[in-house]
Enzyme design. Structure first.
Site, short mmCIF file in Angstrom:
data_model
loop_
_atom_site.label_atom_id
_atom_site.label_comp_id
_atom_site.label_asym_id
_atom_site.label_seq_id
_atom_site.Cartn_x
_atom_site.Cartn_y
_atom_site.Cartn_z
N ASP A 327 31.50 49.99 35.46
CA ASP A 327 31.00 48.64 35.91
C ASP A 327 30.37 48.65 37.27
O ASP A 327 30.59 49.51 38.13
CB ASP A 327 32.09 47.73 35.94
N GLU A 382 29.96 35.98 29.54
CA GLU A 382 30.72 35.83 30.75
C GLU A 382 30.33 34.67 31.79
O GLU A 382 30.96 34.02 32.71
CB GLU A 382 30.96 36.97 31.38
#
Length: 578
Positions: A327, A382
């Site tokens: 990430d 998200e």
């Protein structure tokens, strides 16, 4: 000149088991030790540069200008700067509205009156990614990040290593071998909106597979902890980032045949990917998962992983980890693009899967390293935790643009569903806009060989009809057919896996109603159809849904009604007639 007519067999079937790779090629050899190569397909064209210098070279810049004959419309994924997660909404403008100050990540979609054109790239290796700006009039210009010389953590945004910006750059964009092929610039063409959903040029033009053994690569679904904030209820322990919570996730995944769970942020002390927090026994969880046939995937920041790449991956392999979710890269300068490949290669050597989060768009790496199952680079679920712009319209726009580049880790599966006018933001109890059936349909429509179930196991246990249906839907496909499609309005796809067919439909806030031809089913067979659809009150209460079952064959037609922000999904299981 060369003409090619071949069949590709992807190691990872995203849209189809085979791909007809048919094109005409022209290579122009030019003075100055370089060439330009063109390939023309029925559904697009592409070009790339090739150089043949004896010594290494620096690329000062690359010019690309896409000129259009009229003032076409454009779906423009506006960016503020080159440091970005590439999670964008699509603004619709006319080309002449844009100036050189207007920046977009790829892909973009241009819409002349008679067809659609998407612009992106593939074969991106050892080179910076392509971005686009407005031009003078009806044009778009390419731009690229300069080669980074130094970088430092942006402490204004984060207190740890997840936000590492370039602090000093060179006056060139790339340092490369003198003899090499450069990335392909793709101009994809679609006469019908639905043709965008079946275009596979980013795969066809990518560099072929470099992993000798791919038999171990196992696509699947993932129970995800971070979106739902590890919130459980109805259990006899306090939920959180602890071993008991993750045992519960494993039990849930095992019950519904879900292949993996992710340990997202919190399982290690940020800054050191081998420093496990005391509350989580990772080795125990991996062994416990093995007894339940559930694998463990670990979330890491790219910077911390890269500092100990070989050491950490060796440890993960020894533990029995199945993959990593990497990430916060937020860049696609040459150095960062090389890190993507380095991570993919290193993981492939250790039989580890990869999900790139905080990433740029798919640009061919998934063909070169098939263990790279999916990536983000999409404004997905998200964002529901902190914003109100993940609308049904957005959800039926991204498959036509972002998904044309490759799989997208949107993370569907929300069980708290509300219509836009009722939607409220909650970081720890997140919801989604649109109906429950809208969410379930994403498992058929959204392509991701590593597909998340974003909500809490407790919510899924309460909504068993939904999770039981979702659990039956595959994540890779042998065949894809488009039945209905209009960008930003609706889409209905039929996909085949083995002998079973799966149907998925989603719409925007205006709803959709019609009759579907089932001729994609073989009429010699009869099928059991399980239909998950908007309930009679779904236009008022978004969670309302029905699950029906009936016998049907390919000669029949079915009536479908999707309410505002609605959807449906169907599973057709064949029964041979005697």
């Amino acid at each position: 000149r060369e003409s090619v007519n071949e069949v590709l067999h992807p190691e990872l079937r995203v849209k189809s088991e085979t791909i007809n790779n048919t094109y005409n090629e022209l290579t122009l050899k030019l003075k100055g030790n370089y060439s330009i190569q063109f390939r023309v397909f029925d559904n697009g064209a592409a070009y790339r540069f090739l150089t043949s210098f004896e010594e290494d070279i620096n690329i000062v810049d690359e010019k690309a200008r896409f000129n259009f004959t009229d003032n076409s419309g454009i779906f423009f994924p506006r960016e503020e700067e080159l440091f970005s997660h590439n999670e964008r909404l699509y603004e619709y403008h006319s080309l002449d509205f844009l100036s050189k100050k207007d920046l977009a990540s790829c892909p973009v979609l241009v819409t002349p009156s008679s067809y659609k054109i998407f612009i992106t790239e593939t074969g991106l290796l050892n080179y910076p990614g392509m971005w686009l700006t407005g031009g003078n009039g009806n044009s778009l210009n390419a731009t690229f990040a300069k080669y980074p010389l130094e970088s430092k953590v942006d402490t204004k945004r984060w207190k740890d290593d997840r936000s590492k910006r370039v602090s000093k750059e060179a006056n060139f964009i790339a340092m490369v071998k003198g003899k090499r092929n450069f990335p392909w610039r793709i101009i994809g063409l679609a006469k019908k909106d639905g043709d965008l959903l079946t275009n596979q040029l980013t795969y066809q033009l990518a560099e072929p597979n470099r992993i000798a053994d791919t038999a171990w690569i196992k696509p699947g679904k993932v129970a995800w902890d971070w979106w739902n904030a590890n919130n459980l209820y109805g259990v006899d322990f306090e939920s959180g980032i602890n071993t008991k919570t993750y045992e519960h996730y494993i039990d849930f995944a095992s019950k519904y045949g879900i292949e993996y769970i992710i340990l997202d942020e919190g399982w290690y002390n940020l800054g050191n990917v081998l420093d496990i927090v005391p509350s989580v026994d990772v080795k125990h969880l991996i062994n416990y998962g093995k007894t339940k046939n559930v694998g463990i995937i670990l979330w890491v920041t790219w910077s911390s992983l890269y500092q100990k790449l070989d050491e950490a991956l060796d440890v993960y392999k020894d533990w029995g980890v199945k993959g990593v979710k990497v990430d916060f890269m937020q860049r696609d300068d040459q150095w960062m693009v090389e890190i993507y490949e380095e991570v993919a290669k290193a993981c492939g050597e250790r039989q580890l899967l990869v999900d790139f989060h905080g990433s740029y768009k798919p640009s061919g790496l998934r063909r070169t390293y098939p263990n790279v199952l999916t990536r983000e680079g999409v404004k997905g679920a998200e964002n529901n935790k902190w914003a109100n712009y993940i609308t049904p319209t957005h959800n039926v726009t991204i498959p036509f643009i972002r998904m044309a580049a490759g799989p997208m880790d949107y993370a569907p599966g929300a069980m708290l569903n509300e219509h836009p006018e009722d939607f409220s933001i909650s970081y720890t109890r997140p919801k989604s806009m649109g109906t429950r059936s809208h969410q379930v349909a994403m498992y058929v429509i959204y392509e991701s060989p590593l597909q998340m179930l974003c909500d809490s196991p407790s919510n899924y246990q309460r909504e068993k009809s939904s999770v039981e249906f979702i659990s039956k839907i595959p994540v890779v496909w042998d065949e894809t057919k488009v039945l209905e499609a209009k960008i930003g309005h609706y889409l209905i796809l039929a996909r085949r896996s083995g002998d079973a067919w799966y149907l998925g439909g989603m719409c925007n806030e205006k709803g959709w109603e019609g009759t579907l031809d089932l001729s994609f089913l073989e009429s010699k067979d009869t099928f059991t159809m399980q239909l998950f659809k908007d309930g009679p009150n779904a236009n008022k209460v978004a969670i309302d849904h029905e699950v029906l079952e009936q016998r049907i064959n390919g000669k029949e037609r079915i009536k479908i009604k999707m309410v505002s922000g609605g959807g449906f999904a169907a599973i057709f299981t064949s029964h041979q007639l005697e």
